[in-house]
Design an enzyme around this catalytic site. Structure first.
Site, short mmCIF file in Angstrom:
data_model
loop_
_atom_site.label_atom_id
_atom_site.label_comp_id
_atom_site.label_asym_id
_atom_site.label_seq_id
_atom_site.Cartn_x
_atom_site.Cartn_y
_atom_site.Cartn_z
N SER A 200 34.58 44.81 50.27
CA SER A 200 33.69 44.48 51.53
C SER A 200 34.42 43.41 52.30
O SER A 200 33.96 42.89 53.47
CB SER A 200 32.42 43.74 51.07
OG SER A 200 31.64 45.23 50.59
N THR A 201 35.66 42.58 51.56
CA THR A 201 36.15 41.49 52.37
C THR A 201 36.69 42.10 53.65
O THR A 201 36.58 41.25 54.49
CB THR A 201 37.30 40.99 51.61
OG1 THR A 201 37.96 42.15 51.13
CG2 THR A 201 36.80 40.16 50.38
#
Length: 717
Positions: free
Chosen positions: A397-398
């Site tokens: 998700s970064t």
């Protein structure tokens, strides 16, 4: 009585003939001398000078490597050295004689003598016995086999002799023989008229003095001072610093022609990896030139210095070695703690990159790996900082900040747009969902709470797909290129341009099924390096400028004692590209990143409560499979999770950005990435405060180094 008249006539004729012959011979001699002196004189003179005077290079110390605050990271240790310069045509017997003489003054280590060396030495010292090792029948067979190949015959004959030497023959070598052999081995590997080190490590004052006193008896032998590379911080940043070849290794075989063309000698030590290799041209220095005067027998009788050499330039790194040490400690500690839990079966590594988002200066780059010690069989932690640029992983998700910005830029979504977070069900594809159903959420909440579904719907819009639950999803496959082209502007999936060799770009998935586009949007398809992740968050932090990361800060003249040399070159910030989108879009994502760390419900907030610095960024978790060194031990793919974290601070004027990557845990509920992130940021600001309090001068923090870049960026805007 008759008179002998005819004899009176014959005698003058003979004399005239003799005189004529003498005249002709002298004429020929004069003519020959004329040819030698006038026609060929210059050529012979040059040949004589070439033979009698040979210019050789003299080595100089390699440049030091320092951190950004002037602390020496790599130095040179002076070594007493005994050398030997072999004349042309020196025989093995002459080398052996000289080696025998030197045993009176030197003690050599014998642990590196190989069995083959002992066999060669035995043959050299037992010529009569050596001839008997090969029978006449065997010799006849070899001559027949190598009828027109003398070189092949000699090699085969010698190898046959080696095979016939027994263990008893080898064991017959005395302790003195081994000393002679150790010296002989060093002398024989050198090149003619080039000084070759006989002994440089462990030369005692007594040995140095004894050899010095007897140099007149040891033609070709000399005493001098050499250097050895000293890496001050053995476990910190070590793999990034790289290594140099030894004198025995000399020039790398694959690049020998390249180095020879640049004035190197074959036994020169050169950088063979990372910083030592990357900055070889400036660290090597300029060799001195000396002229060896050689007598008619080929002996060096005198040496005259033509030009003095200059040590290599000092390389000042952007690395803060104090910060680097603290980061290494944190990564090692948290890695071992996580390894000891039930989630650590496959875990063996963790990475951190910290950089200035406005200048690209790498302030710390840490990588630690757990490996099994081959000698003890126990686990140990080794430096693996190079993994930040050579290994890649699904980052999870970064990357959602890049996904949202791609959505803005393509018109797939608009700032503030709300979407419904509920599981996505595509026929023939596993259900895709967030970690919980979030209902209607905005783009900012999607970043703060890390909604997968918001990103899925954004990806479907980019791919012009019409989603109907439990029906096939038809997408425009060009959406894959749209994502990748957009992500590359931030540094994801492309080389960052760092000034180090062997940088990887990661792996791009080849299957363009609809489900994989959705996976790409949440960082679970293509792989990226930890360094790319740091460049990506830096690009968002500084307002959209992708800055080239670099570990070199300055080049300086060689330092003398504690005095730093004059700056020769500064490595300026380099903007690789500007993100092609509105500033308001980037500011919107930065707001979302701020919420991740600072608002209730933010995925990073529980781990950064109470900090006295304003921080923003994004957490990440990616479903993956174990792809480590022990993967062949298991039957089939082993499901794991990669935990990541990115951030920057202070939020309103960023001076530090970072990425944390910890791959291959068995659960997504192990917050090792957050523990590492909190630890490294606390240490950064703690160290900054300590330095500011130590001086009343203007603080030398990283913000002060950014004015040039800020001005450049303002002009570009």
């Amino acid at each position: 009585m008759n008179k002998p008249k005819k004899y009176k006539i014959i005698l003058p004729t003979r004399l005239n003939t003799l005189f004529f012959l003498v005249f002709v011979l002298f004429s020929l001699l004069i003519l020959r001398l004329g040819v030698v002196q006038i026609v060929k004189g210059e050529d012979y003179k040059l040949e004589l000078e070439r033979t009698e005077n040979m210019t050789v290079d003299q080595s100089v110390p390699r440049g030091k490597i320092l951190d950004r605050n002037g602390k020496v990271v790599v130095d040179n240790t002076p070594l007493r050295t005994i050398t030997y310069t072999r004349k042309k045509g020196t025989t093995s017997g002459e080398l052996l004689t000289m080696a025998t003489k030197l045993t009176q003054y030197l003690r050599m280590p014998v642990d590196k003598i190989m069995e083959r060396d002992k066999k060669d030495y035995w043959l050299l010292n037992h010529p009569d016995e050596a001839k008997k090792l090969v029978s006449k029948k065997e010799d006849k067979k070899l001559k027949k086999e190598f009828k027109d190949d003398d070189a092949g015959y000699n090699k085969a004959y010698y190898n046959l002799q080696l095979d016939k030497i027994t263990q008893a023959d080898i064991d017959s070598l005395s302790a003195k023989d081994l000393q002679i052999l150790a010296i002989y081995k060093q002398m024989s590997v050198g090149y003619a008229l080039t000084p070759q080190s006989i002994k440089s490590e462990g030369v005692t004052e007594e040995e140095y003095a004894r050899v010095s006193e007897h140099l007149d008896e040891l033609p070709g032998v000399d005493v001098t001072t050499d250097w050895e590379r000293k890496y001050v911080y053995k476990d910190t940043f070590r793999t990034i610093l790289g290594n140099i070849t030894s004198e025995k290794e000399g020039l790398p075989a694959q690049n020998v022609d390249y180095y020879l063309a640049r004035g190197y000698d074959r036994n020169d030590r050169v950088g063979k990896s990372y910083i030592e290799k990357q900055y070889e041209d400036v660290l090597r220095g300029t060799k001195g030139k000396a002229q060896n005067v050689i007598d008619s027998n080929g002996n060096v009788v005198d040496t005259k210095v033509i030009t003095e050499g200059e040590p290599g330039s000092d390389l000042v790194l952007s690395i803060d070695i104090d910060l680097q040490g603290k980061v290494d400690e944190i990564v090692k500690r948290e890695l071992l703690k996580a390894k000891a839990t039930s989630n650590g079966k496959y875990l063996d590594r963790a990475f951190v990159t910290m950089m200035n988002p406005k200048t690209g200066e790498i302030l710390a780059m840490s990588g630690k790996q757990i490996v099994k010690d081959k000698k003890t069989g126990k686990l140990k932690v080794v430096d693996y900082a190079t993994g930040n640029l050579t290994s890649s992983y699904e980052m999870g998700s970064t990357v959602k900040g890049a996904t949202v910005l791609t959505g803005y830029q393509t018109g797939a979504i608009t700032p503030g747009q709300r979407q419904f977070d509920t599981p996505i069900k595509i026929a023939g594809t596993p259900v895709k969902a967030s970690y919980k159903n979030m209902g209607w959420i905005s783009d900012l909440d999607a970043l703060k709470r890390s909604s997968n579904v918001y990103m899925f719907r954004t990806a479907m819009a980019i791919g012009h797909a019409h989603y109907v639950e439990n029906k096939p999803l038809d997408i425009d496959v060009r959406a894959f290129d749209t994502f990748r082209n957009s992500f590359s502007e931030f540094g994801l999936g492309v080389k960052t341009g760092i000034d180090l060799p062997n940088e990887a770009i990661g792996f791009k998935g080849v299957d363009k099924s609809p489900g994989f586009l959705l996976d790409m949007a949440i960082g679970q398809y293509d792989t990226y390096t930890p360094l790319q992740l740091a460049q990506y968050v830096s690009t968002i932090a500084n307002g959209g400028y992708r800055i080239q990361p670099h570990v070199a800060k300055e080049l300086r003249q060689p330092s003398i004692g504690d005095d730093s040399g004059v700056i020769r070159q500064e490595f300026k910030p380099k903007v690789l590209n500007r993100i092609d989108m509105k500033d308001s879009y980037i500011d919107r994502v930065k707001t979302g990143f701020y919420k991740v760390y600072n608002e209730q419900g933010g995925t990073a907030r529980p781990y950064f409560l109470g900090v006295d610095y304003k921080i923003a960024g994004k957490t990440g978790t990616a479903q993956s499979v174990y792809d480590g060194p022990d993967r062949k031990k298991y039957n089939g793919p082993q499901k794991t999770y990669n935990l990541t974290l990115i951030g920057y601070a202070p939020y309103d004027n960023p001076e530090i950005a970072f990425s944390v990557v910890v791959p291959w845990l068995q659960s997504d509920q192990a917050p090792v990435n957050k523990y590492i992130g909190r630890g490294i940021m606390d240490e950064y600001f703690k160290l900054k405060k300590e330095r500011q309090s130590e001086t009343t001068d203007e603080p030398k923090d990283n913000v002060d180094t950014q004015n040039t870049t800020d001005n450049t960026q303002n002009k570009n805007q």
